[in-house]
Design a protein around this motif. Structure first.
Motif, PDB file in Angstrom:
ATOM      1  N   TYR A 141       0.401  13.376   9.666  1.00  0.00           N
ATOM      2  CA  TYR A 141       0.935  13.808   8.458  1.00  0.00           C
ATOM      3  C   TYR A 141       1.788  12.757   7.641  1.00  0.00           C
ATOM      4  O   TYR A 141       1.659  12.916   6.237  1.00  0.00           O
ATOM      5  N   GLU A 183      -0.653  10.514   5.939  1.00  0.00           N
ATOM      6  CA  GLU A 183      -1.591  11.199   4.991  1.00  0.00           C
ATOM      7  C   GLU A 183      -0.649  11.557   3.759  1.00  0.00           C
ATOM      8  O   GLU A 183      -1.186  11.693   2.579  1.00  0.00           O
ATOM      9  N   ASN A 184       0.632  11.831   3.769  1.00  0.00           N
ATOM     10  CA  ASN A 184       1.407  12.414   2.676  1.00  0.00           C
ATOM     11  C   ASN A 184       2.655  11.396   2.535  1.00  0.00           C
ATOM     12  O   ASN A 184       3.468  11.025   3.266  1.00  0.00           O
ATOM     13  N   GLU A 185       2.374  10.587   1.326  1.00  0.00           N
ATOM     14  CA  GLU A 185       3.315   9.607   0.875  1.00  0.00           C
ATOM     15  C   GLU A 185       4.644  10.243   0.289  1.00  0.00           C
ATOM     16  O   GLU A 185       5.753   9.833   0.476  1.00  0.00           O
ATOM     17  N   ASN A 186       4.607  11.419  -0.164  1.00  0.00           N
ATOM     18  CA  ASN A 186       5.607  11.934  -0.908  1.00  0.00           C
ATOM     19  C   ASN A 186       6.627  12.847  -0.004  1.00  0.00           C
ATOM     20  O   ASN A 186       7.949  13.002  -0.077  1.00  0.00           O
ATOM     21  N   GLU A 190       8.310  22.477   0.306  1.00  0.00           N
ATOM     22  CA  GLU A 190       7.657  21.474   1.147  1.00  0.00           C
ATOM     23  C   GLU A 190       7.821  21.291   2.607  1.00  0.00           C
ATOM     24  O   GLU A 190       6.692  21.279   3.352  1.00  0.00           O
TER      25      GLU A 190
END
Lengths: 442, 310
Positions: free
Chosen positions: A74, A77-80, A336
């Motif tokens: 995760y 895959e998720n930069e934010n 989030e």
């Protein structure tokens, strides 16, 4: 007076130093944790450690959940959104979480909570985020209904968490002891023989007579099992105590007492060394075992491999344990956090976790997969344990426990143990338990 | 900070900026860390505990409700579990302390004799248990005392004897053994230090007069060690009253199904941090415990000073 003034002055000076030190270290701590701060007026560039716009979420959990590799995926895959995964032992994690929640500081953004602990937190609804407000309505359908009901408040409008694993129960039994007692050892025949708890006690008496061995590990475990099969227990949904008017509870109590007093209990405390030795050596004939108990048995009683078999429990199924992922209300990023846990326990990932750890999934869709349908265990004489536990999971009925469930249940279980282990009088123990419950709930 | 002439004449040493005032200031600064830490970590929690005990306050169960001294009233008039925990605590203290101090004294006396070889080794060996982890020790003792496969039952030939559950006093005795195994060495070392201060001449004179070792022990060692014995006694009161880890690890947070090894401290812990999280009631238990321990320590001090004087 002047001396006093001097003392006062020096103390004030020291306090101001101390306060300054505290506040500055707090700021430093927050920055270190990577909480993104609003950029300064000048539009300064953020420091490299906390890139602008990256949200870091703390995920406090127990160990051995199998989430580690998924979280790495995760994060990649998720930069934010970056997940900071913190694992502790079962008790340490839950105690730390309860302390943080009570103190209102150091609360993680996402917390793993076991069902027994969640029940106690339900009265403090404000401390959690209602996952229904963030889109959980769309995904609850894939989970078992009773499992979702466990994580809801009384009227079903508030969802505390999304399900991880469950603990559907079945009856493990020693084939060598059953054989010695002249009983059938095939799971189907055993199920046909033990159709209800009266039959169970009857069979237990036969086993005791023929082999001299008790039928169950302790009367306390049996009480857990009996009460776990009820659909109405100690409290109504309005948290009204119905213990004394609920005849089924007294019946469960009396039946446990009968097991204790007729020699069908091995009087072994759960998790004691003698308990696992008993599983290993076969000092008792049956054990009411949730799915996760298989790991415990193969680990703690390795010599008994091939001597145990497993069948459905009489009367109804039951559930022991299982957990949820919650989002405490103090988080700055509930959406989030929710998106992450929705992803983490979706069907595909739950399937991965199951394959890695064997933790039984809460999603019936997975039960059709070959890993469950063809899952046999050498330890349990080659029984189709996957099928048996999947079937058990689908039979479980939801029950409202109430926030004071543990207080009431512990008092009753103490009473039974008191009869089982210390030879107390059953009626006196029951009355004492009633008094204790009244005192502790005042 | 200006000072008037009058006071300047009266107390010139505190003139602002003078060496004397700087000395005084630095003195207060030197001692202030303790007082600051004590205020933050000692005084404040004690007072806040008092405040908490006046509420019906359960964590995760809504807002605290002020109920005055109701917790204390319940605790003292309507809580058989608390009474039981007091009896258990005193029973275990009594069973543990007397043999513990007496044995420690005897061992210290023997180890102090001139004929004993390898004194340092024995001293270290006797102190060893004290540096072990309390939890680990209790787990091992729990195994030794276990009903079906326990070593102690095996040696005594008492198979099937359940030390924890068969008899309340038997379970106290088992806890006592765990406590003493650990604390005898500690007290022995303290007594040995005390023995060094007794003049050799007293023993020599007694030997010349024909007193036996046993007579020397009772008529020289014990009276001479009086202050040390008092110290160990008071330490054992404060330690014994706070007995906690052994029953928790051996019998669980409830102190057994019949609360047979539930101590005051364990009851407080289980009330405040067990399933109930009833910190209001737990705080009240803490205060009552505090008063009990102080009263008992005073009583002990009075009795033991009298006894040893006579």
């Amino acid at each position: 007076m002047k001396r006093f003034g001097l003392i006062l002055m020096s103390l004030m000076l020291l306090f101001s130093f101390a306060l300054a030190a505290c506040s500055s270290s707090e700021e430093g701590g927050e920055a270190g944790e990577g909480t993104p701060e609003a950029p300064a007026d000048g539009g300064e560039e953020a420091t490299p450690e906390t890139p602008e716009g990256v949200i870091e979420l703390t995920f406090a959990s127990i160990a051995n959940t199998g989430f580690g590799p998924l979280i790495e995926k995760y994060n990649a895959e998720n930069e934010n959104v970056q997940i900071n995964f913190q694992e502790q032992s079962f008790d340490d994690h839950h105690n730390a979480f309860a302390t943080a929640l009570a103190a209102g500081s150091g609360v993680p953004d996402i917390a793993f909570v076991e069902i027994g602990r969640l029940e106690g937190f339900k009265a403090s609804q404000d401390s959690f985020t209602n996952l229904y407000d963030f889109g959980a309505k769309d995904v609850t359908g894939i989970y078992l209904d009773w499992k979702i009901a466990q994580a809801e408040n009384a009227d079903g409008s508030f969802l505390f968490g999304l399900p991880t694993d469950i603990g559907p129960m079945a009856m493990a039994y020693r084939t060598d002891i059953f054989e010695e007692a002249g009983l059938p050892t095939d799971p189907n025949e055993v199920s046909a023989l033990i159709t209800d708890w009266d039959k169970y006690i009857e069979v237990g008496k036969t086993v005791l007579e023929k082999t001299g061995k008790p039928m169950s590990d302790s009367a306390g475990t049996m009480f857990d099992t009996f009460t776990g099969q009820l659909t109405e227990l100690y409290f109504t949904a309005d948290d009204e105590l119905i213990l004394e008017s609920n005849a089924a509870v007294k019946e469960a109590y009396d039946r446990s007492i009968e097991i204790a007093q007729s020699g069908l209990s091995a009087k072994l405390g759960q998790w004691s060394g003698e308990w696992s030795t008993g599983m290993n050596e076969g000092t008792f004939a049956t054990l009411m075992a949730p799915a996760w108990m298989m790991n415990y048995m193969t680990g703690s009683a390795p010599d008994a491999s091939g001597k145990w078999n497993i069948a459905q429990m009489p009367v109804a199924s039951g559930n022991w344990g299982g957990s949820f992922l919650t989002v405490p209300a103090s988080t700055e990023y509930p959406q989030e956090a929710y998106d992450f846990i929705e992803w983490l326990v979706n069907e595909e990932n739950s399937y991965e976790v199951f394959k890695e750890t064997g933790n039984f999934p809460s999603i019936p869709g997975i039960y059709e997969k070959p890993e469950i349908q063809d899952w046999t265990s050498e330890y349990f004489s080659g029984a189709y344990v996957g099928k048996i536990y999947a079937e058990a999971a689908l039979r479980i009925q939801p029950v409202w426990l109430g926030t004071d469930y543990a207080t009431v249940h512990n008092a009753l279980k103490d009473a039974i143990n008191n009869v089982d282990l210390n030879g107390a009088d059953p009626e006196a123990a029951w009355n004492e338990a009633m008094d204790t419950i009244k005192r502790e709930l005042r | 900070m200006s000072m008037g002439n009058k006071s300047e004449n009266k107390k010139p040493r505190f003139k602002y900026g003078s060496q004397a005032s700087k000395d005084a200031l630095s003195g207060y600064l030197y001692v202030s860390p303790f007082f600051l830490l004590f205020t933050v970590f000692g005084l404040f929690p004690i007072l806040f505990n008092m405040y908490v005990s006046l509420f019906s306050w359960r964590l995760f169960k809504g807002e605290p409700e002020f109920i005055g001294f109701q917790n204390y009233v319940w605790l003292l008039t309507d809580d058989p579990t608390f009474i039981k925990s007091i009896v258990n605590t005193f029973s275990m203290w009594f069973m543990a302390t007397l043999p513990q101090l007496f044995l420690a004294l005897v061992i210290a006396f023997v180890l102090n004799q001139a004929f004993v070889k390898f004194k340092d080794m024995f001293r270290m060996a006797i102190f060893m248990p004290f540096v072990t982890s309390l939890v680990a020790v209790t787990i091992i003792f729990g195994n030794l005392f276990s009903r079906d496969y326990g070593l102690i039952n095996f040696i005594l030939g008492t198979q099937g004897l359940d030390w924890l559950n068969d008899n309340r006093w038997l379970s106290h005795f088992a806890i006592t053994l765990m406590v003493n195994w650990r604390w005898i060495g500690y007290n022995t070392i303290i007594y040995m230090a005390g023995l060094q201060t007794i003049s050799k001449e007293l023993y020599e004179a007694a030997t010349i007069d024909g007193a036996s070792k046993v007579q020397q022990f009772f008529y020289i060692t014990i009276p001479q060690l009086r202050p040390i014995i008092l110290f160990t006694l008071i330490m054992s009161v404060s330690g014994g009253m706070q007995l906690f880890v052994e029953p928790l690890v051996w019998a669980g947070a409830g102190g057994g199904a019949d609360n047979q090894v539930l101590t005051m401290f364990l009851y407080m812990y289980n009330t405040a941090f067990g399933v109930q999280y009833n910190i209001g009631y737990g705080a009240a238990i803490g205060w009552v415990m505090f008063i009990i321990i102080i009263l008992f320590a005073i009583l002990n001090w009075i009795i033991s000073t009298k006894l040893i004087k006579d």
